[in-house]
Design a protein around this motif. Sequence first.
Motif, short mmCIF file in Angstrom:
data_model
loop_
_atom_site.label_atom_id
_atom_site.label_comp_id
_atom_site.label_asym_id
_atom_site.label_seq_id
_atom_site.Cartn_x
_atom_site.Cartn_y
_atom_site.Cartn_z
N ILE A 1 25.59 4.78 79.12
CA ILE A 1 26.27 4.54 77.86
C ILE A 1 26.23 5.84 77.06
CG2 ILE A 1 26.22 3.22 75.70
CD1 ILE A 1 26.80 1.51 78.22
N VAL A 2 27.39 6.22 76.50
CA VAL A 2 27.45 7.44 75.69
C VAL A 2 28.09 7.07 74.36
CG1 VAL A 2 28.38 9.77 75.51
CG2 VAL A 2 27.63 8.91 77.73
N VAL A 3 27.49 7.51 73.27
CA VAL A 3 28.02 7.21 71.95
C VAL A 3 27.64 8.35 71.01
CG1 VAL A 3 26.00 5.93 71.08
CG2 VAL A 3 28.28 5.32 70.27
N ARG A 4 28.52 8.66 70.06
CA ARG A 4 28.13 9.69 69.09
C ARG A 4 27.10 9.10 68.14
NH1 ARG A 4 32.32 13.20 65.39
NH2 ARG A 4 32.36 11.24 64.23
N ARG A 5 26.32 9.95 67.51
CA ARG A 5 25.21 9.45 66.69
C ARG A 5 25.65 8.63 65.48
NH1 ARG A 5 20.00 9.32 67.01
NH2 ARG A 5 19.11 10.28 68.85
N ASP A 6 26.94 8.69 65.13
CA ASP A 6 27.44 7.82 64.07
C ASP A 6 28.00 6.53 64.65
OD1 ASP A 6 29.70 8.74 65.29
OD2 ASP A 6 30.71 9.41 63.47
N GLY B 1 29.87 16.87 67.51
CA GLY B 1 28.73 16.16 66.96
C GLY B 1 27.60 16.02 67.96
N LEU B 2 26.56 15.33 67.51
CA LEU B 2 25.46 14.99 68.40
C LEU B 2 25.76 13.63 69.01
CD1 LEU B 2 22.16 16.03 66.60
CD2 LEU B 2 22.97 16.78 68.85
N PRO C 1 29.39 21.14 70.07
CA PRO C 1 29.37 21.98 68.86
C PRO C 1 30.71 21.92 68.13
CG PRO C 1 28.50 23.18 70.75
CD PRO C 1 29.13 21.92 71.29
N GLY C 2 30.63 22.04 66.81
CA GLY C 2 31.86 22.01 66.01
C GLY C 2 31.61 21.37 64.67
N ASP C 3 32.70 21.03 64.03
CA ASP C 3 32.65 20.48 62.68
C ASP C 3 32.42 18.97 62.76
OD1 ASP C 3 32.89 20.00 60.02
OD2 ASP C 3 35.06 20.38 59.93
N TYR C 4 31.19 18.58 62.54
CA TYR C 4 30.81 17.15 62.68
C TYR C 4 31.09 16.41 61.38
CZ TYR C 4 27.70 13.06 63.25
OH TYR C 4 27.18 11.80 63.30
#
Length: 308
Positions: free
Chosen positions: A130-135, A162-163, A191-194
């Motif tokens: 499972i992969v999900v962004r931290r938000d 994002g992370l 990396p980038g503008d999260y």
Amino acid sequence: MTDQGPAEPDRSTIRLALVVGGLVLAVLLGFGLGRLNDNGAVTGSPSLAAEHTDPPGVAPHNHGSATTTDQGAATEPGGLAVSSAGFTVVPLATEFAAGRPGQLRFQVRDAQRRPVTRFAIVHDKPMHLIVVRRDLTGYQHLHPTMAADGTWSVPLTLAQPGLWRAYADFTVVADNGAQTAVTLGTDLVAPGDYRPRPLPGPTTSTTVDGFTVGYEGTPQVGATVPLTFRVDGAGGAAPLERYLGAYGHLVALREGDLGYLHVHPETELVDGQIRFWLTTPGPGRYRLYLDFQVNAEVRTAEFTLTVP
Ligand SMILES: [Cu+2]
């Protein structure tokens, strides 16, 4: 020690030596036993797992838990650590270019740092990723394939910067046949503008690709309760198809630490609906992700759940 020569030493000295020696021995033994217990817990889980009670119609397992050995803390979520129960998830690389197709590769290593190669098939697969962004956006449910050396790989795109959190949900089979279910988690980065998205408000109904998905059930802290999902298409109840050994797959993640909850699916439909048993570890907000399959296509319905 009991062999005392003719020039008999002072008895109190001997007694002291015995007492000190005994204490040292006791401490050493304590260490040894502790280590044995630690090691034993890794492979000695079947008896504990057997005592774990499952909801009706559910084969005994402890899906989504940190380990099967945490009998006393069965409500604790998994996925919070890279190591648990003697197993460690080791990603070969963790940085991805946002929006660009990449490849996630990782190993699961045992306490001797050897890659694990024996996994049980659970919910039709030896490994659920499972992969999900931290938000809690960008949810993906993937099934990597394993090379002979124990390296798992799967194409992966992290759509936005994002992370991100990746969960490896698997069951190791030991040489003696003992099975240990583990969910390990590791961070990935794009990396980038999260720009994190606030968690949407709680709801029990949503739409995805023209399907209306709703659920009934009232999760309670520390209890295992049924959640029953209904999927409707344009002409009424959607013709659900089997997916991963059941009629749907549910993942629940906790806001704040992204803890990965226990979810047991019912293997058959209940009145045409998909039922899961969810154990909620504490009050807070959770994001539910229901994967269901219609016309050979898998879709994901998402809900925010608030548990008071
Ligand atoms: Cu899966």
